[in-house]
Design an enzyme around this catalytic site. Structure first.
Site, mmCIF file in Angstrom:
data_model
loop_
_atom_site.group_PDB
_atom_site.id
_atom_site.type_symbol
_atom_site.label_atom_id
_atom_site.label_comp_id
_atom_site.label_asym_id
_atom_site.label_seq_id
_atom_site.Cartn_x
_atom_site.Cartn_y
_atom_site.Cartn_z
ATOM 1 N N ASP A 27 0.835 -1.196 0.000
ATOM 2 C CA ASP A 27 0.000 0.000 0.000
ATOM 3 C C ASP A 27 0.878 1.256 0.000
ATOM 4 O O ASP A 27 1.889 1.328 0.704
ATOM 5 C CB ASP A 27 -0.890 -0.021 1.246
ATOM 6 C CG ASP A 27 -1.922 1.079 1.239
ATOM 7 O OD1 ASP A 27 -2.710 1.145 0.276
ATOM 8 O OD2 ASP A 27 -1.959 1.864 2.208
ATOM 9 N N GLU B 10 1.654 -0.537 -4.934
ATOM 10 C CA GLU B 10 0.725 0.529 -5.327
ATOM 11 C C GLU B 10 1.586 1.783 -5.488
ATOM 12 O O GLU B 10 1.908 2.464 -4.519
ATOM 13 C CB GLU B 10 -0.343 0.758 -4.261
ATOM 14 C CG GLU B 10 -1.331 1.853 -4.669
ATOM 15 C CD GLU B 10 -2.184 2.365 -3.516
ATOM 16 O OE1 GLU B 10 -3.307 2.812 -3.771
ATOM 17 O OE2 GLU B 10 -1.713 2.346 -2.359
#
Length: 546
Positions: free
Chosen positions: A214, A279
């Site tokens: 993330d 990401e």
């Protein structure tokens, strides 16, 4: 770990290749996929009960969004314990069963790791606030007010307002690029790096095959905490994402030191053959490609397509530039749990379905590991909320227009109450999906989008040149049309509003897939293929005719 089923998935692949070469992934938003106990929140046991569907669909790997203990301010992306399972999602035993059952079916399991920030309730942050002179203080980013008072600099939170909150007890601010309840870690601190090495090892010991990272571009911040250049005015009531984009994020995002973090992670994960998928929302292809240099992340998501409405020329220009910068380093996605679904963004109804399938078909031929977001294979539009907002972006900002609730409504399995997601009231209130939008309804209809996606994945599996062979772009006269050859495979994506003819440069092509339902798959006349508007065709070389 069960080896036999996983070994079968290597058929057609070079044994020296990592498992993700040629694979197709599937994102599971855990809260909304399947609820096994009727409490209205998706759980790990519910996912295990639906693995046969995913195996039937033909995906190779699943990515689970956070299921860790969390107070839930950002629906699990505020983690209070990285090595446990939240009771709302099950137990560690449930996780072990899920991994075992997935492996038995030849499915790899990836988990979401959230390294940019923790929950405000994580024991590290609790000690950091309680003991300002203690060793945990430096795990986070703290700073005194600016010389004139107020936050230390002009950094903005993605979710609205300044990226700083005052700790009155110490008269220092803590940094948070998201909610105040998500304090950012200090990745210049060796203790933080050591801790995450251990976290990765802990999950790999439980059979995890990879990690989705993330906010991979946001970990390290400028050591001097300098202001970001402002490039647009901020107005009262502005959408928080628009306000965030009013700055050039020169000092709070995409720092060069991020890549060094992932080189270290690669040394931890590579010996275990665990994938690192970031990401990464870097502004340019050359910036993005840094993250997937040899020895760093294995792949990074191409997120820009998920931010676009229907803009064929823009999409194809970005795709070609990104592919050429990192031919095997990109995971291609049209949607995820943070963005409106492509059917809705691309015009809605049959128009949106047609355009989504055309773009997805192209993405399957670009190398890397493409991912589908749960329900994308059903060509779902955004869900319609029947009550209030749940996303903190919407709840905490009166002017927000970019809330994420619409893409997070429950997976529609059938036409029973709550579309078969749960026997109790779901955590998010949304209108019932019609039968033609459910798994059960589409499995019974051979012309439904579900069968088109399943066929597309089968074609990719049956023709490994579609992802393995070197890519050669075929020049076209229309910037809304792109064509390519990969060994024995050719792909023509016509995203324009009119039929297009493209010369493939040699005879003997046999159509094997067309994205548009009901399209007639004609053999090319000589070396030219005619493709309907807003559709993509995959062709295989017929050696009998060459």
């Amino acid at each position: 770990m069960t080896g036999s089923a996983l070994e079968e998935t290597t058929v057609g692949r070079d044994l020296a290749e990592p498992w993700w070469r040629g694979a197709v992934g599937y994102e599971i938003y855990v809260r909304s996929f399947a609820d096994s106990n009727g409490d209205g929140v998706g759980d790990l046991a519910g996912i295990t009960g639906r693995l046969d569907y995913l195996s039937w669909l033909g995906v190779d790997a699943i990515w689970l969004t956070p299921f860790y203990p969390s107070p839930g301010h950002d629906h699990g992306y505020d983690v209070s314990d990285y090595c446990a399972v939240s009771p709302r999602h099950g137990t560690l035993e449930d996780f072990d069963v899920l991994v075992s059952e997935a492996h038995r079916r030849g499915l790899r399991v990836m988990v979401d790791i959230v390294p940019n920030h923790t929950s405000i309730e994580h024991e590290w942050f609790a000690r950091a606030r309680r003991y300002p002179d203690g060793p945990d203080r430096d795990r986070y980013l703290w700073a005194f007010p600016a010389s004139g008072g107020g936050p230390p600099n002009n950094w903005r939170s993605h979710f609205g307002g300044p990226a700083w909150t005052l700790d009155e007890a110490s008269s220092q601010y803590w940094c948070h690029l998201f909610l105040p309840e998500q304090p950012d870690l200090n990745w210049r601190n060796p203790a933080v790096r050591d801790d995450f090495d251990s976290i990765l090892e802990w999950w790999m010991d439980r059979g995890v095959d990879g990690f989705r990272v993330d906010v991979a571009h946001g970990l390290v911040k400028d050591a001097e905490l300098r202001d970001n250049p402002q490039i647009a005015p901020i107005t009262e009531g502005m959408d928080p994402f628009d306000a965030f984009n009013a700055f050039e994020h020169r000092h709070d995002m995409d720092q060069s030191e991020n890549v060094e973090v992932f080189r270290r992670w690669n040394r931890v994960c590579a010996p275990r053959e665990a994938m690192l998928l970031g990401e990464v929302n870097a502004p340019w292809p050359d910036r993005q490609s840094r993250y997937v240099e040899p020895g760093a992340l294995d792949q990074a998501f191409f997120l820009q397509a998920a931010f676009l409405d229907w803009a064929p020329e823009t999409l194809l220009t970005m795709v070609r530039a990104m592919h050429d910068a990192a031919p095997q380093g990109i995971s291609w996605v049209l949607s995820n749990h943070d963005r409106s679904r492509p059917v809705s963004r691309f015009g809605g109804g049959e128009t949106g379905v047609r355009r989504s399938l055309a773009a997805s078909t192209l993405f399957m031929a670009l190398g890397g590991t493409p991912f589908l977001f749960q329900g994308e294979e059903l060509a779902l539009p955004d869900g319609v909320l029947s009550a209030g907002f749940h996303d903190p972006v919407s709840v905490r900002n009166a002017g927000a227009t970019s809330g994420r609730d619409g893409c997070r409504t429950p997976m529609p399995w059938d036409s029973s109450p709550y579309n078969g997601f749960s026997t109790g009231d779901p955590w998010i209130d949304s209108e019932l999906r019609p039968p033609e939008h459910t798994v059960e309804g589409q499995q019974a209809d051979p012309d439904a989008p579900l069968h088109r996606y399943r066929s597309l994945l089968a074609v990719r599996r049956e023709h490994p040149d579609m992802w393995r062979a070197p890519l050669e772009w075929i020049e076209t006269a229309d910037p809304q049309v792109v064509a390519l050859r990969r060994g024995t495979i050719a792909v023509v994506a016509n995203l324009s509003g009119r039929r297009a003819s493209v010369s493939l440069g040699s005879p003997g092509w046999e159509p094997v897939f067309a994205s548009q339902e009901g399209s007639r798959l004609d053999r090319p006349a000589h070396d030219a293929v005619s493709v309907p508007a807003e559709s993509t065709v995959v062709l295989a070389q017929d050696h009998r005719r060459t």
